[in-house]
Design an enzyme around this catalytic site. Structure first.
Site, short mmCIF file in Angstrom:
data_model
loop_
_atom_site.label_atom_id
_atom_site.label_comp_id
_atom_site.label_asym_id
_atom_site.label_seq_id
_atom_site.Cartn_x
_atom_site.Cartn_y
_atom_site.Cartn_z
N HIS A 174 -29.77 -24.17 -3.45
CA HIS A 174 -29.73 -25.59 -3.80
C HIS A 174 -30.71 -26.43 -2.98
O HIS A 174 -31.00 -27.58 -3.33
CB HIS A 174 -28.31 -26.15 -3.65
CG HIS A 174 -27.79 -26.17 -2.25
ND1 HIS A 174 -27.38 -25.03 -1.59
CD2 HIS A 174 -27.60 -27.18 -1.36
CE1 HIS A 174 -26.96 -25.35 -0.38
NE2 HIS A 174 -27.09 -26.64 -0.21
N GLY A 203 -7.34 -14.12 6.65
CA GLY A 203 -7.72 -13.93 8.04
C GLY A 203 -7.38 -15.16 8.87
O GLY A 203 -6.86 -16.16 8.37
N ARG A 204 -7.71 -15.10 10.13
CA ARG A 204 -7.40 -16.19 11.04
C ARG A 204 -8.46 -17.28 10.89
O ARG A 204 -9.62 -17.09 11.27
CB ARG A 204 -7.35 -15.68 12.47
CG ARG A 204 -6.90 -16.72 13.48
CD ARG A 204 -6.67 -16.07 14.83
NE ARG A 204 -6.15 -17.02 15.79
CZ ARG A 204 -6.92 -17.73 16.63
NH1 ARG A 204 -8.23 -17.60 16.59
NH2 ARG A 204 -6.37 -18.56 17.49
N VAL A 247 -21.98 -6.98 13.14
CA VAL A 247 -21.96 -5.58 12.75
C VAL A 247 -20.54 -5.25 12.32
O VAL A 247 -19.58 -5.74 12.92
CB VAL A 247 -22.42 -4.63 13.87
CG1 VAL A 247 -23.92 -4.72 14.08
CG2 VAL A 247 -21.71 -4.93 15.18
N SER A 294 -18.64 -10.43 15.11
CA SER A 294 -19.44 -11.47 14.47
C SER A 294 -19.61 -12.62 15.46
O SER A 294 -18.66 -12.99 16.16
CB SER A 294 -18.75 -11.97 13.20
OG SER A 294 -19.51 -13.00 12.59
N HIS A 354 -27.37 -15.89 14.91
CA HIS A 354 -26.18 -15.27 14.31
C HIS A 354 -26.38 -13.76 14.31
O HIS A 354 -27.49 -13.27 14.14
CB HIS A 354 -26.01 -15.77 12.87
CG HIS A 354 -25.18 -14.85 12.01
ND1 HIS A 354 -25.75 -13.96 11.12
CD2 HIS A 354 -23.84 -14.67 11.92
CE1 HIS A 354 -24.79 -13.29 10.51
NE2 HIS A 354 -23.63 -13.68 10.99
#
Length: 304
Positions: free
Chosen positions: A177, A261-262, A111, A94, A108
């Site tokens: 929004h 996660g980190r 996969v 990512s 961005h």
């Protein structure tokens, strides 16, 4: 599914991270990615790479992760209750790139692959991913080129694949929004397993491989465009929209945080600097207004 299949996917993802980092470093005179290898107590780990304070890239992160656990987080099982109480293994690459020049768009890509297993039950697996573009001062030719490359990535897999995943991207990267898209879209797919494994894996690879082909020429073309304080201020204001999406809507962010996660790697997608202004509106007829009037809405860029 064979253990060799998972190992092959991991090898591809690590190589993809290497190739993307090398390509992005090619536009930087001196600055390079730093690498941070980490482990996750519950299982797995990753390799985070961050480039900061570059001449062209103000900040960019390209993250590989491979994590496992005894049950999936709520973000993964909310719409898929059959995944509850299953062991899982998730891996992916990512990245988010925040350029310094306001005329170079943010980009961005990711996969990913997930497999979930339960004793006595069928193995569930799927691929996901995509890439999207977030310009501040958009160039029509760049947007067309971006989508042409996305279509090129999809074409070997079926005539309707690009249109399907382009539409999904428009719908996913939408700030309800604000009633606007995050940018000009690209591709988004998830839960892909309707083809045989080899074809699904090949499609994920095609999307991953075409990201740099789509993005690097735009960076090279726009990185030396002159800009001033006005353009910089608008860039920082629009970056705020990026932060809003990632913290409110993004499923990947939620998955990472809910699966323990980190945090540093998960939030590397956020820009180093962003501004918010109360009730700001672009001046009618201005270059800033063009973004709102012509680009922040789903549209058929390729006339398909």
């Amino acid at each position: 599914m064979k253990t060799d299949d998972i190992a092959t996917i991991k090898t591809y993802l690590l190589d993809l991270q290497d190739r993307i980092c090398s390509a992005l470093e090619s536009v930087e005179p001196e600055t390079r990615f730093i690498e941070d290898v980490w482990e996750r107590a519950e299982g797995g780990g990753g390799r985070t790479r961050v480039l900061a304070n570059g001449t062209v890239l103000e900040q960019g992160g390209v993250n590989f992760s491979s994590v496992s656990g005894i049950h999936l987080p709520p973000s993964a099982t909310a719409k898929r209750p059959e995944l509850a109480n299953r062991q899982f293994h998730a891996m992916g690459v990512s990245l988010v790139i925040h350029p310094r020049n306001p005329y170079v768009p943010t980009s961005h890509a990711n996969v990913r692959f997930l497999i979930a297993e339960k004793e006595g039950g069928p193995t569930i697996w799927w691929f996901g991913g995509g890439f999207d573009l977030t310009p501040f001062y958009p160039f029509h030719d760049d947007v067309i080129f971006w989508h042409q490359t996305a279509q090129k990535a999809c074409q070997p897999f079926g005539d309707d694949v690009y249109s399907t995943y382009k539409k999904w991207c428009d719908e996913y990267f939408f700030l309800t929004h604000r009633n606007e898209t995050r940018g000009v879209g690209g591709l988004f797919f998830d839960d892909l397993n309707e083809w045989e494994f080899e074809k699904c894996f090949a499609f994920m690879q095609s999307v991953g491989n075409h990201y740099i082909e789509a993005y690097l020429p735009i960076v090279q073309k726009r990185k030396d465009t002159p800009y001033g304080e006005r353009e910089r201020e608008f860039q920082l204001y629009r970056r705020g929209r990026y932060v809003e999406f990632n913290l409110v809507y993004d499923r990947g962010t939620l998955f990472g945080l809910q699966s323990n996660g980190r945090t540093e790697s998960i939030l590397m997608s956020l820009p180093p600097v962003a501004h918010w202004r109360y009730n700001w509106q672009p001046e009618p007829g201005s270059a800033e207004a063009v973004l709102y009037e012509q680009y922040l809405k789903p549209q058929n860029w390729l006339g398909i």
